[in-house]
Design an enzyme around this catalytic site. Structure first.
Site, short mmCIF file in Angstrom:
data_model
loop_
_atom_site.label_atom_id
_atom_site.label_comp_id
_atom_site.label_asym_id
_atom_site.label_seq_id
_atom_site.Cartn_x
_atom_site.Cartn_y
_atom_site.Cartn_z
N ASP A 144 -3.73 2.13 11.27
CA ASP A 144 -5.11 1.75 11.55
C ASP A 144 -5.17 1.19 12.97
O ASP A 144 -5.18 1.94 13.93
CB ASP A 144 -5.53 0.77 10.46
CG ASP A 144 -7.00 0.44 10.47
OD1 ASP A 144 -7.71 0.85 11.39
OD2 ASP A 144 -7.47 -0.25 9.56
N PHE A 188 -13.04 2.99 5.08
CA PHE A 188 -12.08 2.22 4.30
C PHE A 188 -11.69 3.03 3.07
O PHE A 188 -12.54 3.44 2.29
CB PHE A 188 -12.65 0.86 3.89
CG PHE A 188 -11.59 -0.05 3.35
CD1 PHE A 188 -10.75 -0.74 4.22
CD2 PHE A 188 -11.40 -0.20 1.98
CE1 PHE A 188 -9.74 -1.56 3.73
CE2 PHE A 188 -10.40 -1.03 1.49
CZ PHE A 188 -9.57 -1.71 2.36
N VAL A 189 -10.40 3.29 2.95
CA VAL A 189 -9.94 4.16 1.87
C VAL A 189 -9.17 3.38 0.81
O VAL A 189 -8.54 2.36 1.10
CB VAL A 189 -9.06 5.32 2.41
CG1 VAL A 189 -9.92 6.38 3.07
CG2 VAL A 189 -8.00 4.83 3.37
N GLY A 209 0.79 -1.24 0.00
CA GLY A 209 0.00 0.00 0.00
C GLY A 209 0.81 1.27 0.00
O GLY A 209 0.34 2.31 -0.46
N LYS A 263 -5.88 6.67 11.23
CA LYS A 263 -7.28 6.42 11.63
C LYS A 263 -7.27 6.15 13.13
O LYS A 263 -7.36 5.00 13.57
CB LYS A 263 -7.79 5.15 10.94
CG LYS A 263 -8.54 5.30 9.66
CD LYS A 263 -9.21 3.96 9.36
CE LYS A 263 -9.02 3.53 7.95
NZ LYS A 263 -9.62 2.21 7.65
N ASP A 276 1.42 3.45 4.38
CA ASP A 276 0.30 4.22 3.85
C ASP A 276 -0.63 4.68 4.95
O ASP A 276 -1.02 5.84 5.01
CB ASP A 276 -0.47 3.40 2.79
CG ASP A 276 -0.85 2.01 3.27
OD1 ASP A 276 -0.49 1.63 4.42
OD2 ASP A 276 -1.51 1.27 2.51
N ARG A 336 -5.64 0.79 -6.73
CA ARG A 336 -4.38 1.40 -6.29
C ARG A 336 -3.95 2.53 -7.23
O ARG A 336 -3.19 3.40 -6.85
CB ARG A 336 -3.25 0.36 -6.27
CG ARG A 336 -3.39 -0.72 -5.23
CD ARG A 336 -2.08 -1.51 -5.14
NE ARG A 336 -2.25 -2.79 -4.48
CZ ARG A 336 -2.23 -2.98 -3.17
NH1 ARG A 336 -2.07 -1.96 -2.37
NH2 ARG A 336 -2.37 -4.20 -2.66
N ASP A 355 -5.64 -0.30 -1.73
CA ASP A 355 -6.48 -1.16 -2.58
C ASP A 355 -7.69 -1.71 -1.86
O ASP A 355 -7.79 -1.69 -0.64
CB ASP A 355 -5.65 -2.36 -3.05
CG ASP A 355 -5.45 -3.37 -1.93
OD1 ASP A 355 -5.00 -2.96 -0.84
OD2 ASP A 355 -5.75 -4.56 -2.13
P1 XMP Z 1 -2.84 -1.72 11.02
O1 XMP Z 1 -4.24 -2.16 11.42
O2 XMP Z 1 -1.85 -2.82 11.21
O3 XMP Z 1 -3.04 -1.50 9.49
O4 XMP Z 1 -2.44 -0.42 11.63
C1 XMP Z 1 -2.08 -1.07 8.67
C2 XMP Z 1 -2.25 -1.71 7.33
O5 XMP Z 1 -3.60 -2.09 7.06
C3 XMP Z 1 -3.99 -1.72 5.77
N1 XMP Z 1 -5.15 -0.81 5.86
C4 XMP Z 1 -5.87 -0.36 4.83
N2 XMP Z 1 -5.73 -0.59 3.52
N3 XMP Z 1 -7.57 0.83 3.10
C5 XMP Z 1 -6.60 0.01 2.66
O6 XMP Z 1 -6.47 -0.17 1.46
C6 XMP Z 1 -7.78 1.10 4.42
O7 XMP Z 1 -8.69 1.86 4.78
C7 XMP Z 1 -6.87 0.47 5.32
N4 XMP Z 1 -6.75 0.51 6.67
C8 XMP Z 1 -5.68 -0.28 6.95
C9 XMP Z 1 -2.78 -1.04 5.16
O8 XMP Z 1 -2.15 -1.98 4.33
C10 XMP Z 1 -1.86 -0.71 6.29
O9 XMP Z 1 -0.51 -0.85 5.94
#
Ligand code: XMP
Length: 175
Positions: free
Chosen positions: A101, A151-152, A43, A129, A98, A164, A158
């Site tokens: 979360d 969700f972005v 990402g 987030k 990217d 992407r 993606d």
């Molecule tokens: P965590 O939960 O480990 O997440 O902090 C980090 C990874 O989760 C993916 N991620 C997303 N990918 N849209 C996406 O396409 C989203 O809204 C999203 N939220 C989390 C991302 O790969 C990130 O590195």
């Protein structure tokens, strides 16, 4: 499902230039080896490509690390699959992802980098987030934009491998 623009490409570009200037100012100098940017894939590929070129530093190394926790869905599985970190002993490492979360990915990679002997670790994410944070060790020193719990997609992010390529950061609306 239709993409709706959340952050347009020109706002992303201007914020990335600002982040590059701040990071270069904070992390310039005082080291034998250049800053090592550790880019998390897939990402982060658009973000790191732009951020690296916005770093006004004479020498920067870039390494890539594949991580995965979503397995094609829109919710984290909770398990962060990741490659082993490259050689980072004694280095100043900037992890670039990217989106922050739950925080699990950054916490896991930061731990790996520290265990591998890095002298200093910083993290930069384009998006944060905070509403979904679970792991407090998953924190970033530099954040592009704070966003709500949506969700972005686009600008490297993606849904099941699609979207992407979109230049804007978008939300995926049902329907
Ligand atoms: P965590 O939960 O480990 O997440 O902090 C980090 C990874 O989760 C993916 N991620 C997303 N990918 N849209 C996406 O396409 C989203 O809204 C999203 N939220 C989390 C991302 O790969 C990130 O590195």
């Amino acid at each position: 499902m239709r993409p709706r623009v959340l952050i347009p490409a020109d706002r992303i570009a201007s914020r990335v230039r600002g982040l590059g200037a701040t990071i270069a100012r904070d992390l310039a100098g005082g080291r034998d080896a250049p800053l090592l940017v550790l880019a998390l894939l897939d990402g982060g590929f658009c973000f790191v490509a732009d951020l690296a070129r916005a770093l006004p530093l004479p020498d920067v190394e870039i390494a890539f690390l594949r991580t995965s926790s979503y397995r094609g869905g829109t919710r984290s599985t909770g398990v962060v699959e990741r490659e082993p970190v490259p050689s980072v002993a004694g280095r100043c490492v900037l992890i670039v992802d990217d989106i922050l979360d739950t925080g699990r990915t950054l916490a896991a990679v930061r731990g790996d980098v520290l265990r591998a002997g890095a002298a200093a670790v910083r993290a930069c994410v384009l998006l944060d987030k905070p509403a979904r944070r679970i792991d407090a060790d998953g924190r970033a020193d530099y954040v592009g934009f704070t966003i709500p719990d949506v969700f972005v997609i686009g600008y490297g992010l993606d849904h099941a491998g699609s979207f992407r390529h979109l230049p804007d950061l978008c939300v995926l609306d049902e329907g």
